[in-house]
Scaffold this motif. Structure first.
Motif, PDB file in Angstrom:
ATOM      1  N   GLU A  86     -25.925  23.836 -31.860  1.00  0.00           N
ATOM      2  CA  GLU A  86     -27.110  22.990 -31.740  1.00  0.00           C
ATOM      3  C   GLU A  86     -28.162  23.627 -30.838  1.00  0.00           C
ATOM      4  OE1 GLU A  86     -27.809  20.128 -33.340  1.00  0.00           O
ATOM      5  OE2 GLU A  86     -25.945  20.400 -34.471  1.00  0.00           O
ATOM      6  N   SER A  87     -27.715  24.499 -29.945  1.00  0.00           N
ATOM      7  CA  SER A  87     -28.645  25.101 -28.984  1.00  0.00           C
ATOM      8  C   SER A  87     -29.118  26.487 -29.412  1.00  0.00           C
ATOM      9  CB  SER A  87     -27.982  25.189 -27.614  1.00  0.00           C
ATOM     10  OG  SER A  87     -26.854  26.050 -27.663  1.00  0.00           O
ATOM     11  N   ILE A  88     -28.864  26.877 -30.641  1.00  0.00           N
ATOM     12  CA  ILE A  88     -29.198  28.225 -31.077  1.00  0.00           C
ATOM     13  C   ILE A  88     -30.696  28.514 -30.961  1.00  0.00           C
ATOM     14  CG2 ILE A  88     -29.358  27.639 -33.535  1.00  0.00           C
ATOM     15  CD1 ILE A  88     -28.078  30.952 -32.065  1.00  0.00           C
ATOM     16  N   ARG A  89     -31.530  27.587 -31.297  1.00  0.00           N
ATOM     17  CA  ARG A  89     -32.977  27.816 -31.232  1.00  0.00           C
ATOM     18  C   ARG A  89     -33.388  28.156 -29.810  1.00  0.00           C
ATOM     19  NH1 ARG A  89     -36.628  30.290 -33.048  1.00  0.00           N
ATOM     20  NH2 ARG A  89     -35.814  29.795 -35.075  1.00  0.00           N
ATOM     21  N   GLN A  90     -32.861  27.415 -28.843  1.00  0.00           N
ATOM     22  CA  GLN A  90     -33.186  27.681 -27.441  1.00  0.00           C
ATOM     23  C   GLN A  90     -32.649  29.052 -27.013  1.00  0.00           C
ATOM     24  OE1 GLN A  90     -31.496  24.950 -24.613  1.00  0.00           O
ATOM     25  NE2 GLN A  90     -33.002  25.493 -23.056  1.00  0.00           N
ATOM     26  N   GLU A  91     -31.440  29.383 -27.432  1.00  0.00           N
ATOM     27  CA  GLU A  91     -30.869  30.689 -27.100  1.00  0.00           C
ATOM     28  C   GLU A  91     -31.720  31.820 -27.678  1.00  0.00           C
ATOM     29  OE1 GLU A  91     -26.508  31.118 -27.551  1.00  0.00           O
ATOM     30  OE2 GLU A  91     -26.537  28.962 -27.957  1.00  0.00           O
ATOM     31  N   LEU A  92     -32.132  31.675 -28.934  1.00  0.00           N
ATOM     32  CA  LEU A  92     -32.929  32.715 -29.580  1.00  0.00           C
ATOM     33  C   LEU A  92     -34.323  32.816 -28.975  1.00  0.00           C
ATOM     34  CD1 LEU A  92     -31.884  32.203 -33.304  1.00  0.00           C
ATOM     35  CD2 LEU A  92     -31.090  33.964 -31.711  1.00  0.00           C
ATOM     36  N   ASP A  93     -34.880  31.683 -28.555  1.00  0.00           N
ATOM     37  CA  ASP A  93     -36.200  31.703 -27.915  1.00  0.00           C
ATOM     38  C   ASP A  93     -36.183  32.484 -26.604  1.00  0.00           C
ATOM     39  OD1 ASP A  93     -37.380  30.271 -29.928  1.00  0.00           O
ATOM     40  OD2 ASP A  93     -37.306  28.341 -28.887  1.00  0.00           O
ATOM     41  N   ASN A  94     -35.022  32.556 -25.956  1.00  0.00           N
ATOM     42  CA  ASN A  94     -34.901  33.246 -24.678  1.00  0.00           C
ATOM     43  C   ASN A  94     -34.559  34.725 -24.821  1.00  0.00           C
ATOM     44  OD1 ASN A  94     -35.507  30.969 -23.132  1.00  0.00           O
ATOM     45  ND2 ASN A  94     -33.404  30.252 -23.255  1.00  0.00           N
ATOM     46  N   SER A 100     -35.221  38.181 -37.492  1.00  0.00           N
ATOM     47  CA  SER A 100     -36.049  37.908 -38.659  1.00  0.00           C
ATOM     48  C   SER A 100     -36.019  36.453 -39.075  1.00  0.00           C
ATOM     49  CB  SER A 100     -35.596  38.783 -39.829  1.00  0.00           C
ATOM     50  OG  SER A 100     -35.713  40.135 -39.487  1.00  0.00           O
ATOM     51  N   HIS A 101     -34.850  35.830 -38.942  1.00  0.00           N
ATOM     52  CA  HIS A 101     -34.718  34.447 -39.392  1.00  0.00           C
ATOM     53  C   HIS A 101     -33.450  33.849 -38.791  1.00  0.00           C
ATOM     54  CE1 HIS A 101     -36.366  31.475 -42.172  1.00  0.00           C
ATOM     55  NE2 HIS A 101     -35.126  31.123 -42.433  1.00  0.00           N
ATOM     56  N   CYS A 102     -33.419  32.529 -38.664  1.00  0.00           N
ATOM     57  CA  CYS A 102     -32.239  31.816 -38.186  1.00  0.00           C
ATOM     58  C   CYS A 102     -31.975  30.638 -39.118  1.00  0.00           C
ATOM     59  CB  CYS A 102     -32.449  31.323 -36.759  1.00  0.00           C
ATOM     60  SG  CYS A 102     -31.069  30.337 -36.130  1.00  0.00           S
ATOM     61  N   LEU A 103     -30.719  30.493 -39.532  1.00  0.00           N
ATOM     62  CA  LEU A 103     -30.317  29.356 -40.363  1.00  0.00           C
ATOM     63  C   LEU A 103     -29.176  28.624 -39.680  1.00  0.00           C
ATOM     64  CD1 LEU A 103     -30.252  31.003 -43.905  1.00  0.00           C
ATOM     65  CD2 LEU A 103     -31.959  29.435 -43.009  1.00  0.00           C
ATOM     66  N   HIS A 104     -29.266  27.299 -39.697  1.00  0.00           N
ATOM     67  CA  HIS A 104     -28.205  26.479 -39.133  1.00  0.00           C
ATOM     68  C   HIS A 104     -27.146  26.202 -40.182  1.00  0.00           C
ATOM     69  CE1 HIS A 104     -30.154  25.563 -35.310  1.00  0.00           C
ATOM     70  NE2 HIS A 104     -31.282  25.626 -35.999  1.00  0.00           N
ATOM     71  N   LYS A 105     -25.881  26.335 -39.779  1.00  0.00           N
ATOM     72  CA  LYS A 105     -24.764  25.991 -40.663  1.00  0.00           C
ATOM     73  C   LYS A 105     -24.571  24.479 -40.608  1.00  0.00           C
ATOM     74  CE  LYS A 105     -22.141  30.207 -39.796  1.00  0.00           C
ATOM     75  NZ  LYS A 105     -20.886  30.701 -39.239  1.00  0.00           N
ATOM     76  N   PRO A 106     -24.299  23.840 -41.704  1.00  0.00           N
ATOM     77  CA  PRO A 106     -24.299  24.366 -43.067  1.00  0.00           C
ATOM     78  C   PRO A 106     -25.732  24.597 -43.536  1.00  0.00           C
ATOM     79  CG  PRO A 106     -23.911  22.021 -43.145  1.00  0.00           C
ATOM     80  CD  PRO A 106     -23.983  22.406 -41.685  1.00  0.00           C
ATOM     81  N   PHE A 107     -25.917  25.569 -44.399  1.00  0.00           N
ATOM     82  CA  PHE A 107     -27.248  25.918 -44.888  1.00  0.00           C
ATOM     83  C   PHE A 107     -27.238  25.943 -46.410  1.00  0.00           C
ATOM     84  CE2 PHE A 107     -24.846  29.706 -44.037  1.00  0.00           C
ATOM     85  CZ  PHE A 107     -24.952  30.406 -45.226  1.00  0.00           C
ATOM     86  N   ASP A 108     -28.410  25.816 -46.966  1.00  0.00           N
ATOM     87  CA  ASP A 108     -28.582  25.873 -48.414  1.00  0.00           C
ATOM     88  C   ASP A 108     -28.658  27.353 -48.810  1.00  0.00           C
ATOM     89  OD1 ASP A 108     -29.555  25.900 -51.037  1.00  0.00           O
ATOM     90  OD2 ASP A 108     -30.892  24.206 -50.701  1.00  0.00           O
ATOM     91  N   PRO A 109     -27.796  27.818 -49.722  1.00  0.00           N
ATOM     92  CA  PRO A 109     -27.844  29.222 -50.141  1.00  0.00           C
ATOM     93  C   PRO A 109     -29.207  29.660 -50.672  1.00  0.00           C
ATOM     94  CG  PRO A 109     -25.843  28.199 -50.940  1.00  0.00           C
ATOM     95  CD  PRO A 109     -26.687  27.103 -50.347  1.00  0.00           C
ATOM     96  N   ARG A 110     -29.946  28.747 -51.263  1.00  0.00           N
ATOM     97  CA  ARG A 110     -31.285  29.094 -51.756  1.00  0.00           C
ATOM     98  C   ARG A 110     -32.212  29.444 -50.607  1.00  0.00           C
ATOM     99  NH1 ARG A 110     -31.758  23.807 -55.327  1.00  0.00           N
ATOM    100  NH2 ARG A 110     -30.881  23.151 -53.357  1.00  0.00           N
ATOM    101  N   THR A 111     -32.056  28.755 -49.482  1.00  0.00           N
ATOM    102  CA  THR A 111     -32.864  29.054 -48.300  1.00  0.00           C
ATOM    103  C   THR A 111     -32.547  30.450 -47.781  1.00  0.00           C
ATOM    104  OG1 THR A 111     -32.887  26.705 -47.740  1.00  0.00           O
ATOM    105  CG2 THR A 111     -33.503  28.240 -45.995  1.00  0.00           C
ATOM    106  N   LEU A 112     -31.266  30.795 -47.777  1.00  0.00           N
ATOM    107  CA  LEU A 112     -30.870  32.141 -47.349  1.00  0.00           C
ATOM    108  C   LEU A 112     -31.455  33.194 -48.284  1.00  0.00           C
ATOM    109  CD1 LEU A 112     -29.265  34.126 -45.608  1.00  0.00           C
ATOM    110  CD2 LEU A 112     -27.280  33.656 -47.071  1.00  0.00           C
ATOM    111  N   LYS A 113     -31.336  32.970 -49.582  1.00  0.00           N
ATOM    112  CA  LYS A 113     -31.867  33.948 -50.539  1.00  0.00           C
ATOM    113  C   LYS A 113     -33.386  34.081 -50.421  1.00  0.00           C
ATOM    114  CE  LYS A 113     -29.354  34.711 -54.350  1.00  0.00           C
ATOM    115  NZ  LYS A 113     -28.858  34.482 -55.706  1.00  0.00           N
ATOM    116  N   THR A 114     -34.075  32.979 -50.129  1.00  0.00           N
ATOM    117  CA  THR A 114     -35.521  33.032 -49.914  1.00  0.00           C
ATOM    118  C   THR A 114     -35.842  33.866 -48.678  1.00  0.00           C
ATOM    119  OG1 THR A 114     -35.868  30.907 -50.994  1.00  0.00           O
ATOM    120  CG2 THR A 114     -37.586  31.647 -49.471  1.00  0.00           C
ATOM    121  N   ALA A 115     -35.093  33.657 -47.602  1.00  0.00           N
ATOM    122  CA  ALA A 115     -35.313  34.431 -46.372  1.00  0.00           C
ATOM    123  C   ALA A 115     -35.085  35.916 -46.622  1.00  0.00           C
ATOM    124  CB  ALA A 115     -34.396  33.929 -45.259  1.00  0.00           C
ATOM    125  N   ILE A 116     -34.031  36.245 -47.360  1.00  0.00           N
ATOM    126  CA  ILE A 116     -33.751  37.646 -47.683  1.00  0.00           C
ATOM    127  C   ILE A 116     -34.884  38.224 -48.526  1.00  0.00           C
ATOM    128  CG2 ILE A 116     -32.224  39.186 -48.982  1.00  0.00           C
ATOM    129  CD1 ILE A 116     -29.917  37.226 -48.200  1.00  0.00           C
TER     130      ILE A 116
END
Length: 129
Positions: A86-94, A100-116
């Protein structure tokens, strides 16, 4: 020639799912943690993209990402972080280096493919902090 993706994921179910989703379009290589990923890359097999879990045994995502980004050889490889934290965004901001991108689990595979697709289609990699 297919783009090469290094998948760094320790959870077998998620690893199998990601491999299934991505292997039709990409050359997917695997590592269970950051240490294994570095061993794989040191064999001069540098990927076009790394998709990595944040919480892993032996070498966690934060340590792996830091070593990757401060290295001269691997610092330009784009990275997509996957996390159930839950705190990944804060960790990455620091972080002092970009991902390039961050996805929270569970994630939609289409979102991952779009990011790629966005990473591979960009003339220069677009990073977020």
């Amino acid at each position: 020639m297919k783009k090469k993706i290094l998948l760094v994921e320790d959870e077998p179910t998620i690893h199998r799912l990601l491999h299934f989703i991505l292997s039709k379009e990409f050359d997917v290589r695997s590592a269970a943690n950051g240490f294994e990923a570095f061993v794989w890359m040191e064999r001069q097999d540098i990927p076009d993209l790394i998709i990595m879990d944040w919480m892993m045994p032996q070498m966690d995502g934060g340590t792996f990402l830091k070593l990757l980004k401060v290295s001269g050889l691997y610092s330009e490889i784009p990275v997509i972080v996957l996390s159930a934290s839950e705190s990944i965004r804060q960790e990455l901001d620091n972080l002092p280096y970009p991902i390039s991108h961050c996805l929270h689990k569970p994630f939609d595979p289409r979102t991952l493919k779009t990011a790629i697709g966005n990473i591979f289609n960009a003339s220069t990699y677009g990073f977020i902090n």
